[in-house]
Design an enzyme around this catalytic site. Structure first.
Site, PDB file in Angstrom:
ATOM      1  N   GLY A 117       0.653  -5.399   0.959  1.00  0.00           N
ATOM      2  CA  GLY A 117      -0.785  -5.685  -0.098  1.00  0.00           C
ATOM      3  C   GLY A 117      -0.090  -5.784  -1.096  1.00  0.00           C
ATOM      4  O   GLY A 117      -0.505  -6.820  -1.644  1.00  0.00           O
TER       5      GLY A 117
ATOM      6  N   ALA B 173       1.036  -1.039   0.219  1.00  0.00           N
ATOM      7  CA  ALA B 173      -0.065  -0.303   0.129  1.00  0.00           C
ATOM      8  C   ALA B 173       1.160   1.518  -0.079  1.00  0.00           C
ATOM      9  O   ALA B 173       1.653   0.962   0.085  1.00  0.00           O
ATOM     10  CB  ALA B 173      -0.997  -0.263   1.125  1.00  0.00           C
TER      11      ALA B 173
ATOM     12  N   GLU C 152       3.513  -5.366   8.065  1.00  0.00           N
ATOM     13  CA  GLU C 152       2.244  -4.195   8.703  1.00  0.00           C
ATOM     14  C   GLU C 152       3.212  -3.871   9.590  1.00  0.00           C
ATOM     15  O   GLU C 152       2.395  -2.602   9.956  1.00  0.00           O
ATOM     16  CB  GLU C 152       0.651  -4.898   7.684  1.00  0.00           C
ATOM     17  CG  GLU C 152       0.680  -4.103   6.464  1.00  0.00           C
ATOM     18  CD  GLU C 152       0.792  -5.642   5.559  1.00  0.00           C
ATOM     19  OE1 GLU C 152       0.228  -5.420   4.510  1.00  0.00           O
ATOM     20  OE2 GLU C 152       1.714  -6.412   5.732  1.00  0.00           O
TER      21      GLU C 152
ATOM     22  N   GLU D  78      -1.545  -9.838  -0.392  1.00  0.00           N
ATOM     23  CA  GLU D  78      -2.240  -9.574  -0.079  1.00  0.00           C
ATOM     24  C   GLU D  78      -2.954  -9.678  -1.431  1.00  0.00           C
ATOM     25  O   GLU D  78      -4.173 -10.732  -1.981  1.00  0.00           O
ATOM     26  CB  GLU D  78      -2.887  -8.703   0.751  1.00  0.00           C
ATOM     27  CG  GLU D  78      -2.504  -8.704   1.700  1.00  0.00           C
ATOM     28  CD  GLU D  78      -3.474  -7.398   3.227  1.00  0.00           C
ATOM     29  OE1 GLU D  78      -3.950  -7.535   3.449  1.00  0.00           O
ATOM     30  OE2 GLU D  78      -2.876  -6.215   2.614  1.00  0.00           O
TER      31      GLU D  78
END
Length: 696
Positions: free
Chosen positions: A109, A70, A132, A112
């Site tokens: 991310g 992210a 994270e 993910e």
């Protein structure tokens, strides 16, 4: 033959290879999943799905990686475009198989996203992970729900709570990667894999539908309690690890969509909290520390092919190991053969112990030791490009060494001192080349601690500064540039804490209560535990010290810390500490002699009196220009002294308290205790203007 069919504003390019649409992420440098890239992926997936000629989709990263995750600069800002969780649900719901093709990194991310695809292929050199937790948050786009369904809850706990990336081979072994591809043909291999999926009529493997691996968590709920206990020391004080564990537990007991909702609620709680703000601040502050306003990034560095280290003691040996680890030859000098042999033996033992733990190959031990040359002759340093003095903290000795080095070192060699307190300019004045002299203050143990204070002298050349900063990073340190003053940044601030800790115990607070408050705040140990560990006799002499302080009297009784099984604390054979009656009696005696009135203090007072003066000293350091920015001070304290990263460093912490509050308490203590608490002019100005150190 590939053909472009959609550019998606250049952040995602779509090409077709037969019946396979290849979507390439092109949001350099790390394909961060910001608004534009998320929208681009959504548009490209929907276009491919709507194209009847497309039978499968490959998602691949352009540039050097799949995706680093992210865009953390978007955290805390209003949502724009499709959210990452919604995008990933959309990918997973695709009616055509989606294959993630991974090279470089797929982190946060990025991983993910790969988990939302139906299949995953990767080159062996790729790394995947969910880091994270290191930013004070958790994987908030399904990572805590999908990963346990692929690898099982125990391995998911290691990956998510540990936060460290794993290699593609290990990921394949645990079922996270479906197939490894040749390093030089990932795209072609992924396309061929997708074609096989279509030809063989393989199902769309949605991780959300998998249940077999998470059964372990339902059948063995004690697994989570055991993990918490195993990792209690590492996760002490942090909020994110417990939230990660709770989410993985939820994956084992809740339906997928309910687990996603639980994960999202925990993510939102963390991302809006102070700990995550602190950890994200530190992430950027580490990178900012490398930037020096008057030393541009393109300043040419001097080549460092061989390093000389003077002193084979604890510091000299540890410093040498940093360079040996990086493949840089080292010549180490001592004055006596027994001290030199002892130092070389310690280095070898350290490497052999690392090899026994499986973190180093036996042949690597010999390779590193083979780069080390030992000598009793200072003259053998003549061909070194960087010479680091790491001898006893005595100005006379250091001046003598630098005077000799001036005649020995080749032109252009950098002469560095590992001093932790002393005046670099006074040392540099002993040479005819002060521009080549710099401080390189490693922290003990030097082969472990990440901080390197690079001390800029008045005449230090800019290319010398650039070289010290670059070589620091090369040997795995976080270098921070500081100016010349007693104790530089770290030890100058530490002295403030130590003074107040010593004053508090004379007033009636026990050393163990001071240590407890500091430890509970999040530091690895309190001031008296730290003193016992380092040795109370550092800088102490029976001949010159005059039985005035608690430290003097403890040393006179051979209570010199852990090494003598007694200091402020008593120690058993395993170095377990217990409060000492002897120490209490000595403190009471010194307090009586000095006429100190004994009283109790609250934990809040102990915290304020030990830590607020550090904030004040940091403000003075900034006033004097001895640190470039407040965040540099925080990086020094996090990496050199174990300040809890979730509090962001002393200057960040001060902003979270509010500078008017800090100022008010300093003034109150100044009224009671005098000049030691006098607020700095910078602190007064910022508080009056309603600003914080972050605004400088």
């Amino acid at each position: 033959m590939a053909q472009d069919v959609n550019a998606n504003d250049n952040v995602v390019s779509t090409a077709r290879k037969g019946a396979v649409a290849v979507l390439t992420l092109q949001s350099g440098p790390v394909n961060a999943l910001g608004t534009a890239l998320r929208q681009g992926i959504l548009a490209a997936v929907e276009a491919a799905e709507a194209d009847a000629a497309v039978k499968a989709i490959v998602l691949i990263g352009g540039g050097r990686m799949f995706s680093a995750g992210a865009d953390i600069t978007e955290f805390g800002k209003p949502q724009s475009g499709i959210s990452l969780p919604d995008l990933l649900n959309r990918i997973e719901a695709s009616t055509k198989p989606v294959v993630a093709a991974i090279h470089g990194n797929a982190l946060g991310g990025g991983l993910e996203t790969a988990l939302a695809c139906h299949y995953r292929v990767a080159v062996p050199s790729a790394k995947v992970g969910l880091p994270e937790v290191k930013l004070g948050i958790l994987p908030g786009a399904g990572g805590t729900q999908r990963l346990p369904r692929v690898v099982g809850p125990r391995k998911a706990l290691d990956v998510i709570v540990g936060g460290s990336p794993i290699g593609a081979k290990a990921a394949a072994a645990m079922g996270l990667i479906d197939e490894l591809a040749p390093e030089d043909s990932l795209r072609a291999h992924a396309v061929a894999f997708a074609e096989r999926v279509v030809a063989e009529g393989r199902p769309l493997l949605k991780i959300r539908d998998r249940d077999d691996k998470i059964a372990e968590g339902r059948e063995n709920p004690g697994l989570f309690a055991a993990f918490r206990e195993e990792n209690a020391r590492k996760t002490r004080g942090f909020e994110a690890p417990e939230a990660c564990i709770a989410c993985i537990e939820a994956a084992c007991r809740l339906p997928f969509d309910e687990g996603l909702a639980f994960e999202r609620a925990e993510f939102q709680k963390l991302v809006s909290g102070t700990q995550s703000a602190a950890q994200r601040y530190v992430f950027f502050a580490e990178r900012q520390a490398a930037k020096i306003p008057d030393v541009p990034d393109d300043t040419p560095a001097r080549p460092i092919a061989r390093v000389g280290v003077i002193g084979a003691g604890t510091m000299g040996g540890g410093i040498s190991m940093n360079f040996l680890n990086a493949g840089i030859p080292v010549t180490i000098v001592e004055t006596k053969r027994d001290a030199l042999d002892r130092g070389i033996k310690t280095i070898r033992t350290n490497y052999e112990n690392t090899a026994k733990k499986g973190r180093l190959k036996p042949e690597d031990v010999e390779t590193r030791m083979g780069l080390l040359t030992d000598t009793l002759e200072l003259e053998k340093l003549a061909e070194c490009d960087l010479i680091i003095e790491a001898v006893f903290e005595d100005m006379g000795i250091k001046k003598e060494i630098f005077s000799k080095l001036d005649t020995i070192a080749k032109p252009g060699a950098i002469l560095a001192s590992n001093t932790s307190y002393l005046d670099i300019d006074a040392i540099a004045a002993m040479t005819g080349r002060p521009a080549d002299v710099i401080g390189m203050h490693f922290f003990s143990p030097a082969n472990v601690m990440r901080l390197l204070e690079v001390v800029r002298g008045e005449k230090t050349a800019k290319d010398v500064i650039a070289t010290a900063m670059q070589i620091g990073r090369k040997v795995g340190k976080i270098p921070v540039l500081v100016g010349v003053c007693h104790g530089f940044v770290g030890n100058r601030m530490l002295a403030q804490r130590q003074r107040e800790a010593n004053r508090l115990i004379l007033e009636g607070v026990t050393p163990w209560d001071v240590d407890r408050v500091v430890y509970e705040f999040g530091l690895p140990m309190g001031p008296f535990t730290m003193s016992d560990l380092a040795g109370l006799d550092i800088g102490w002499s029976r001949e010159t010290n005059k039985s005035e302080s608690v430290r003097d009297l403890l040393c006179e009784q051979d209570r010199r810390g852990q090494k003598t099984s007694a200091g402020f604390y008593d120690y058993d054979a395993k170095r377990k500490a217990t409060p000492s009656k002897v120490t209490e009696e000595i403190i009471a005696k010194v307090a009586e002699r000095q006429g100190v009135k004994r009283r109790d203090a609250t934990d809040q007072e102990i915290l304020e009196r030990t830590l607020y003066p550090m904030i004040n000293e940091g403000a003075k350091i900034l006033e004097e220009g001895k640190a470039i920015r407040a965040s540099d001070i925080d990086i020094v304290w996090i990496n050199g002294y174990g300040w809890p990263v979730y509090r962001g460093g002393p200057m960040f912490w001060a902003d979270t308290i509010g500078l008017p509050k800090v100022l008010e308490r300093l003034r109150a203590y100044e009224a009671e205790y005098g000049e030691d608490f006098k607020p700095s002019a910078l602190l007064e100005r910022l508080a009056a203007e309603g600003k914080g150190f972050k605004d400088l």
